[in-house]
Write a protein that holds these residues in place. Sequence first.
Motif, mmCIF file in Angstrom:
data_model
loop_
_atom_site.group_PDB
_atom_site.id
_atom_site.type_symbol
_atom_site.label_atom_id
_atom_site.label_comp_id
_atom_site.label_asym_id
_atom_site.label_seq_id
_atom_site.Cartn_x
_atom_site.Cartn_y
_atom_site.Cartn_z
ATOM 1 N N GLU A 86 34.870 38.566 47.013
ATOM 2 C CA GLU A 86 34.531 39.963 46.742
ATOM 3 C C GLU A 86 34.777 40.318 45.277
ATOM 4 O O GLU A 86 33.930 40.936 44.622
ATOM 5 C CB GLU A 86 35.342 40.874 47.655
ATOM 6 N N LYS A 87 35.941 39.918 44.761
ATOM 7 C CA LYS A 87 36.274 40.214 43.365
ATOM 8 C C LYS A 87 35.327 39.492 42.413
ATOM 9 O O LYS A 87 34.894 40.044 41.394
ATOM 10 C CB LYS A 87 37.723 39.797 43.081
ATOM 11 N N PHE A 88 35.021 38.238 42.726
ATOM 12 C CA PHE A 88 34.155 37.428 41.867
ATOM 13 C C PHE A 88 32.780 38.078 41.739
ATOM 14 O O PHE A 88 32.248 38.227 40.634
ATOM 15 C CB PHE A 88 34.032 36.021 42.438
ATOM 16 N N VAL A 89 32.198 38.461 42.851
ATOM 17 C CA VAL A 89 30.864 39.075 42.835
ATOM 18 C C VAL A 89 30.881 40.383 42.041
ATOM 19 O O VAL A 89 30.008 40.636 41.202
ATOM 20 C CB VAL A 89 30.367 39.316 44.269
ATOM 21 N N VAL A 139 31.311 39.553 38.217
ATOM 22 C CA VAL A 139 30.123 38.938 37.614
ATOM 23 C C VAL A 139 29.068 40.007 37.346
ATOM 24 O O VAL A 139 28.434 40.026 36.281
ATOM 25 C CB VAL A 139 29.566 37.817 38.525
ATOM 26 N N ILE A 140 28.885 40.917 38.300
ATOM 27 C CA ILE A 140 27.930 42.007 38.094
ATOM 28 C C ILE A 140 28.369 42.887 36.925
ATOM 29 O O ILE A 140 27.555 43.281 36.075
ATOM 30 C CB ILE A 140 27.792 42.847 39.381
ATOM 31 N N TYR A 141 29.658 43.190 36.859
ATOM 32 C CA TYR A 141 30.168 44.071 35.812
ATOM 33 C C TYR A 141 30.118 43.403 34.433
ATOM 34 O O TYR A 141 29.703 44.030 33.444
ATOM 35 C CB TYR A 141 31.601 44.485 36.141
ATOM 36 N N LEU A 142 30.530 42.131 34.353
ATOM 37 C CA LEU A 142 30.644 41.457 33.060
ATOM 38 C C LEU A 142 29.329 40.866 32.556
ATOM 39 O O LEU A 142 29.111 40.779 31.352
ATOM 40 C CB LEU A 142 31.702 40.347 33.148
ATOM 41 N N PHE A 143 28.454 40.437 33.474
ATOM 42 C CA PHE A 143 27.231 39.754 33.055
ATOM 43 C C PHE A 143 25.959 40.511 33.439
ATOM 44 O O PHE A 143 24.860 40.026 33.177
ATOM 45 C CB PHE A 143 27.184 38.349 33.677
#
Length: 205
Positions: free
Chosen positions: A148-151, A154-158
């Motif tokens: 959950e955190k990874f997804v 990734v959306i926020y940073l990339f």
Amino acid sequence: MSNWSSDQEVDEMVEEEVDSIVEEIQYNYTQKEVPPAQIFGRVHINRDREEGHNRLWNDYFGENPTYTPAMFRHRFRMNKPLFERIVSTIENGVPYFRQRRDATRRLGLFSALQKCMAAIRMMAYGCSAYAVDEYLRLAETTAHKCLEKFVDEVIYLFGDEYLRRPTAEDLQRLLNIGEHRGFPRMVRSIDCMHWEWKNCPTAWK
């Protein structure tokens, strides 16, 4: 006067009967042995998280890794440098993925490499969170949280860089790639396979 007296006697008789019934119920209840309630405690499992990190590092990221970069690309649907960039960016930008030392100077819980690899494995293979425990040494709930955190991160940073509409330059680059591979004027495609179902009831007719 006599009616009042008889009514009072009836009331007293009813009260006595009710009291005796209540006492009998209480007595029977206290005489029975009530089994103690089961206590469900959390089972502590020493997963040796450091060994999980070391094994992952030696398999893919060490000086002489067990598996080649081509195998990494095949298994995790991305090149190893891209994965390392994602891990580094997330680790530096998100406290949850940053490993800290606890009061005993031991590195806390899991490395960013383990957490990101757990998320990538679940997405690449479509496996459950429970399936990453034996190799990466993460419990099921931890693996779920990592995904959950990874997804989200990734959306926020990339997101601004990759999760956007293609520009004119992007489209031209994709068209050039398609033409070079023998598919002119193609931006993207949907791969499909046609399976013959020999036992289809319609075919039998």
